[in-house]
Design an enzyme around this catalytic site. Structure first.
Site, mmCIF file in Angstrom:
data_model
loop_
_atom_site.group_PDB
_atom_site.id
_atom_site.type_symbol
_atom_site.label_atom_id
_atom_site.label_comp_id
_atom_site.label_asym_id
_atom_site.label_seq_id
_atom_site.Cartn_x
_atom_site.Cartn_y
_atom_site.Cartn_z
ATOM 1 C CG HIS B 646 19.304 -84.240 49.377
ATOM 2 N ND1 HIS B 646 18.532 -83.095 49.336
ATOM 3 C CD2 HIS B 646 20.515 -83.858 49.832
ATOM 4 C CE1 HIS B 646 19.251 -82.067 49.735
ATOM 5 N NE2 HIS B 646 20.461 -82.502 50.052
ATOM 6 C CG ASP B 648 23.703 -83.204 52.444
ATOM 7 O OD1 ASP B 648 23.013 -83.174 51.410
ATOM 8 O OD2 ASP B 648 23.611 -82.369 53.357
ATOM 9 C CG HIS B 698 18.673 -81.852 54.066
ATOM 10 N ND1 HIS B 698 19.459 -82.950 54.319
ATOM 11 C CD2 HIS B 698 19.374 -81.082 53.202
ATOM 12 C CE1 HIS B 698 20.586 -82.854 53.634
ATOM 13 N NE2 HIS B 698 20.560 -81.730 52.942
ATOM 14 N NE ARG B 708 18.276 -70.571 50.479
ATOM 15 C CZ ARG B 708 18.332 -71.853 50.816
ATOM 16 N NH1 ARG B 708 17.800 -72.775 50.029
ATOM 17 N NH2 ARG B 708 18.884 -72.232 51.940
HETATM 18 O O1 LIG Z 1 18.728 -75.412 50.026
HETATM 19 C C1 LIG Z 1 19.228 -75.786 51.097
HETATM 20 O O2 LIG Z 1 19.319 -75.069 52.105
HETATM 21 C C2 LIG Z 1 19.729 -77.206 51.189
HETATM 22 C C3 LIG Z 1 20.872 -77.466 50.236
HETATM 23 C C4 LIG Z 1 21.316 -78.883 50.318
HETATM 24 O O3 LIG Z 1 20.753 -79.659 51.028
HETATM 25 C C5 LIG Z 1 22.472 -79.388 49.544
HETATM 26 O O4 LIG Z 1 23.044 -78.649 48.731
HETATM 27 O O5 LIG Z 1 22.833 -80.572 49.748
HETATM 28 FE FE LIG Z 2 21.873 -81.460 51.301
#
Ligand SMILES: O=C(O)CCC(=O)C(=O)O
Ligand SMILES: [Fe+2]
Ligand SMILES: O=C(O)CCC(=O)C(=O)O
Ligand SMILES: [Fe+2]
Ligand SMILES: [Mn+2]
Ligand SMILES: [Mn+2]
Ligand SMILES: [Mn+2]
Ligand SMILES: [Mn+2]
Lengths: 717, 717
Positions: B646, B648, B698, B708
């Site tokens: 996706h 952001d 990403h 995590r």
């Molecule tokens: O898991 C990750 O490091 C990416 C998280 C991410 O891209 C988001 O929360 O928008």
């Molecule tokens: Fe993200």
């Protein structure tokens, strides 16, 4: 070979099956009937040919007593043969789609001596409806357009009472059928569920064309039967025209168009000098975008020009110069040129009729009507249409990407456009062939015999109808079939509506009205290569991409448009064109909005830029892209020669080079400071795409000589 | 060495110059007077010492006839020496800043037999004003706190008429001066423009401290003179305290603090077991952020704990456990611990007075008051304060980055905070030294003699004043000077206002209230390295940057805060927390807003994230950064283990790892698809920063085991 099917088996006295029909004239419908007879090898005897028809106007009212009288006479010679089976059909509105074997097989299933076809309307006397026996499933009422039976019983029926020439035949048969005693005695039945006969009136939605391999047939999906003889009674004549495009053996899914190859007139063995003489009528009734291309393609027609007499009606002063130039440059290559210019104020109807007169005068063998919106992309079109050898045949053309074409598949009751069952398949080229249709326009070839026959001579006037509507109405009324062919691709239509002629380069503004033509003229020939996901996009700096986008002509016309407009901004921070009135990194520029090209440019962003953006910046999607800053920048040593480092207020920025470094100017280019990377060797018509806001801090480098033009959009600010 | 200056030259009969003063008690003011006498080597004779003062309350009303009578008597022995020059000064409110030579030089310039100092007020009888001779430039009216002249003329003046002990001396001299005949005859002049004498009342804005090398002097900028004797007449006593911090030879620009080294009491040669006995009063009057750190630093004080008796007043139930723990763990290390807990409901005033009582009881040599908001960052503080050996001395502490300190440089007329001329220089540490000030608070050392002397014993009650205000008021009234020292850095104050105690980890929320302490606890020790433009920032993937940001403790506390709150989103597209109610790429998360940390987080973005952003994405600037999506994500194999590719909705995104790969979980990490680059070895407390919208498509990689946690903000959406 389809032509082999067309052997006609003459009916003989020994045969136990005979088909009788009545036809006084060999109309187009009659010829179609005969074709279906021959293809199915049926024994048909035609009665009354050449005689005067006294049976009334069958299409519009009752009548047909004459048919009864003719049959009565004909039956004399069969009345004593109890094994003889005779079928009666109308002719102009009937098609066979089966051979004798199939027909008789179905008939015997009835265990009847006489079988009449059935329909859903009680006609011509609706008051008789209640007298009919109840029917559980199927059509209840008798239709006399189709029936069959043993000769002795038929003879008795035909001699049951008196009937005048213009009495209604159907009423005559109906009364006999409704007489229960006679019905039983003569064992008369109705084909309620179209086991043999399909009357189409009121039943169009009962039937469907079916294609299985080389088989095309009509299926009655209401009763799950396959009718063998089809009758377009009542107002269903055009539907039969459509069915006739497929059956019998006109077109099928495997072999495609079979009737395309019938009645052809090959020019293969002719030398160009012996080619038929054609009058081509070119009609420019409105300012027409991409007329320049129209003329180029017209000139490229692969047909000996000395066999062509040109007749041009220019109804638009806008094109005066272009046409004068065309005539001056090429007029002498044609056998003759007659030009009626806009200042002669000839109305379209008359101009078109004068085209026909020109054809008569030149003793033409063909008349080719070409309107300025019909682009003949296939140079063999004229020759191929001539070879197709139909009274009127139009090469199918559409507005690209639209369902709008130069023919109608059907008509409404009041004569306007209606969509036929196969319209979309034809328009989209999924069904290719030769199609009998009720309306063609814009471009069509009329065969000389139609022109020279006073009965069928084209006429563009009919009440207050538009010229093309009038032409087709007259043709249909004269029983001339109009064909459209999409056997091959011929060309396309441009859209004339909403063409703005007040700009400097008007076609620039046609990106959305006439996308196809716009692309041909303005879109870089390699544009779509970058849509191929197997190829890598050029990346001159990190995450900066480079695409061929527009033609040199586009660049020149856009610069021309801007310089013609001339109101370059002053390069200061004060910019009244902006909402805030302030621009922190000003260029000398003109906004697309100022020259009215903003809507077109947004179209460009959406349809050409966005797909590339999606290729290179995967996962980013904003449809349509937004942009309020679309402008052409001018750099000059003595004006504004460079642009200081900055970010753009965009998600991504596009930057199209409009002229050539080292030739049109020295210096210039775009430098991305964070990557210490410059694009200096920009290419005219190529577009840079780079992220706008965060990573690609950039500057416009110093132009030391000449003038540099670029086109910039800040997309998704 | 500054101490060398303090030699007192005894006045001898042979000398032609003598200074007389009247003082009945050796107050702090008297000692300061004597210091200035000694430093300037002046011949002063003090009259009345040990005698009863009958001259009235000079500070608040008229009086002083007694002084005239004493002088009259003293002049008997000089009246016949026409060469003898005698100066009279008040004592408690006077400072010398010149030696004999300079004084006499100035005096001779007057060509007068008697020179009185002058001031702008006609006092004590304003009706006499019009009787004064006109003065072109300078103060017009006589002040009798400072004057000098030849002995015979002075004798005549002193014997001019009758005067009672409690008559006003100034009125006495005024009348003589206004008698024109006497004035002329005795050649009396006024020092209108402070060539010798500076009366401060009404003249504070006429004077300025000047530092040139080792020279500190007062300049009268109104008359361009350098007065040699300074008299704080009227309500200017505190201003003289300030001046006394500089002159004579107390502080100068080159040598800094000279008086710091006077009257010291070195512990250098003492063994710890012989160190003075100190009672330390710890006062927790309110819930105090970073109290944990307070206790750690307190424990770290470099002073023998067996010489310390603790007295603790805990007025905040919030800290009950912490204090109990502290006493349990460390109480035995101290000579004694007395704890007054919040449930005993002892008011602050009394609690503080009880601290003094504890000191008396333990026969303390020092009393060290430490409030819970005073963080002693320098462990040598106590020892150094003892060595400084002042009646009351406070280590200067400020709220970091603010002008708020634990002392006031001056007071308003009604006793509240007023800024002294040197307040900012002192607070900012540009002037370092030992400062006589009217108010100290929060942390200060009181010498045992002050405690044990019933006259000066501290008392925290004075009308309805706050305890600290009352303490200082009482001290000032008892003529005990209060000092603050900023010779070294001692520690700082935390801000107690607006401390929210309803969270799980309340200090997390103190980022803006107590930035300094927040940083110490929560900001990564290497954070600021990345602000150094000479160093390269780590870039694990193209245009993705990596920074140490927060401590492990921060990570643990933030995760704790979230898990304590517990309302993780359900990971579906429906998200009622968002304006649109829809999230296309949902994570299991809790928003900062939900735990009330959004304002703090925005502060973090502005003050810690933005400077880094500006380093790595040059030219991009948005202040303050905006972000409405600030959240902690939880990935788990059995819940939501990954996040699909996706973009952001941000200009840039930050992503802080809150726990450890391979230890706390397996798998996970962030992959940037367009660069085929992953950050797998994320580091707890480190932040990834990457462009949000266009280039850095990403995904969050699959967590196969464990949990995590990451903290994410979408900055500038
Ligand atoms: O898991 C990750 O490091 C990416 C998280 C991410 O891209 C988001 O929360 O928008
Ligand atoms: Fe993200
Ligand atoms: O001169 C160039 O290529 C850069 C132009 C540019 O950055 C802008 O117009 O924003
Ligand atoms: Fe730009
Ligand atoms: Mn019919
Ligand atoms: Mn326009
Ligand atoms: Mn005084
Ligand atoms: Mn809160």
């Amino acid at each position: 070979d389809a032509a082999d099917l067309l052997t006609n088996e003459a009916p003989s006295a020994e045969r136990k099956f005979l088909i009788l029909t009545v036809a006084t004239e060999e109309t187009s419908g009659y010829k179609r009937y005969q074709r279906s007879v021959k293809i199915n090898g049926l024994p048909v005897k035609v009665l009354g040919l050449g005689e005067e028809w006294k049976g009334g106007d069958m299409a519009n009212s009752v009548g047909g007593g004459q048919k009864v009288l003719m049959l009565r006479k004909e039956l004399e010679s069969h009345k004593d043969d109890p094994e003889k089976i005779i079928m009666f059909t109308d002719a102009y509105d009937v098609l066979f789609n089966a051979n004798e074997e199939k027909i008789l097989e179905q008939f015997h299933q009835f265990n009847a001596r006489v079988v009449f076809s059935a329909e859903g309307f009680c006609w011509p006397d609706p008051n008789l409806a209640s007298k009919y026996p109840e029917v559980e499933r199927g059509k209840r009422f008798l239709n006399s357009g189709l029936f069959m039976g043993y000769a002795p019983e038929l003879y008795k029926i035909l001699n049951d009472g008196e009937i005048a020439n213009d009495d209604d035949d159907q009423l005559y048969y109906t009364k006999i059928y409704l007489d229960e005693k006679k019905r039983k005695e003569l064992n008369i039945k109705l084909d309620h569920r179209s086991e043999i006969f399909q009357n189409l009136n009121g039943a169009i939605s009962d039937v469907e064309l079916r294609f299985i391999g080389t088989e095309s047939h009509l299926e009655n999906t209401e009763y799950n039967t396959v009718p063998l003889v089809i009758h377009a009674n009542g107002p269903t004549k055009l539907f039969l025209n459509t069915l006739g495009n497929y059956i019998p053996k006109s077109w099928n899914a495997e072999e495609g168009c079979l009737n395309c190859w019938e009645d052809m007139n090959s020019l293969e063995k002719k030398k160009p000098k012996d080619f038929p003489k054609v009058v081509i009528g070119i009609f420019i009734e409105n300012p027409t975008p991409f007329f320049e291309e129209f003329l180029h393609k017209f000139l490229a027609l692969s047909y000996p020009k000395d066999k062509i007499n040109l007749y041009i009606h220019n109804g638009a002063s806008y094109h005066g110069k272009q046409i004068a130039g065309f005539v001056e440059s090429h007029g002498k290559e044609y056998a003759s040129v007659k030009l009626i210019n806009h200042d002669e104020n000839v109305k379209e109807w008359h101009a078109r009729n004068l085209g026909i007169e020109e054809c008569l005068k030149k003793k033409c063998e063909y008349y080719f009507n070409v309107d300025s919106l019909a682009h003949i992309d296939n140079p063999h079109t004229l020759k191929l249409l001539i070879e197709q050898n139909r009274p009127v045949v139009a090469p199918m053309m559409i507005r690209p990407y639209q369902a709008w074409s130069n023919f109608w598949g059907s008509l409404t009751a009041d004569g306007f456009y209606a969509r036929s069952i196969d319209y979309m398949e034809i328009v989209q080229g999924q069904r290719r062939g030769l199609w009998n249709v009720p309306f063609v326009t814009s471009i069509y070839l009329v065969r000389g015999d139609i022109i020279h026959n006073p009965k069928t001579k084209p006429n563009y006037i009919y009440n207050l109808l538009d010229a093309d509507m009038a032409f087709c109405t007259n043709m249909r009324n004269n029983d001339v079939y109009l064909y459209v062919t999409n056997r091959l691709d011929w060309g396309h239509l441009v859209t004339v509506d909403n063409f703005e002629t007040h700009h400097f380069n008007n076609e620039l503004y046609e990106i959305s009205n006439n996308r196809w033509d716009w692309e041909k003229r303005y879109l870089h020939v390699n544009y779509s290569q970058n849509l191929d996901t197997n190829l890598n996009v050029s990346m001159p700096c990190p995450d900066v991409f480079w695409f061929p986008m527009v033609t040199e002509r586009f660049c020149d016309e856009l610069v021309g448009e801007m310089e013609n407009f001339g109101q370059w901004s002053d390069g200061t921070n004060t910019d009244p064109r902006l909402e805030g009135g302030y621009e922190s990194v000003p260029t000398r520029d003109i906004h697309m909005k100022q020259i009215g090209l903003e809507p077109g440019w947004l179209h460009f962003l959406q349809h050409y830029v966005q797909p590339l953006q999606q290729r290179v910046y995967e996962g980013y999607w904003n449809d349509p892209p937004r942009s309020t800053m679309n402008f052409v920048v001018r750099y000059r040593p003595d004006e504004q020669p460079f642009l200081k480092p900055h970010h753009d207020s965009s998600t991504y920025t596009i930057n199209v080079a409009l002229n050539r470094p080292k030739i049109d100017y020295e210096g210039g280019g775009c430098r991305f400071l964070r990557y210490n990377c410059s694009v200096l060797d920009t290419r005219k018509g190529w577009m840079l795409m780079h992220p706008g806001r965060l990573t690609h801090y950039h500057e416009g480098l110093y132009v030391t000589k000449g003038t540099r033009y670029i086109m910039v959009s800040f997309v998704d600010p």
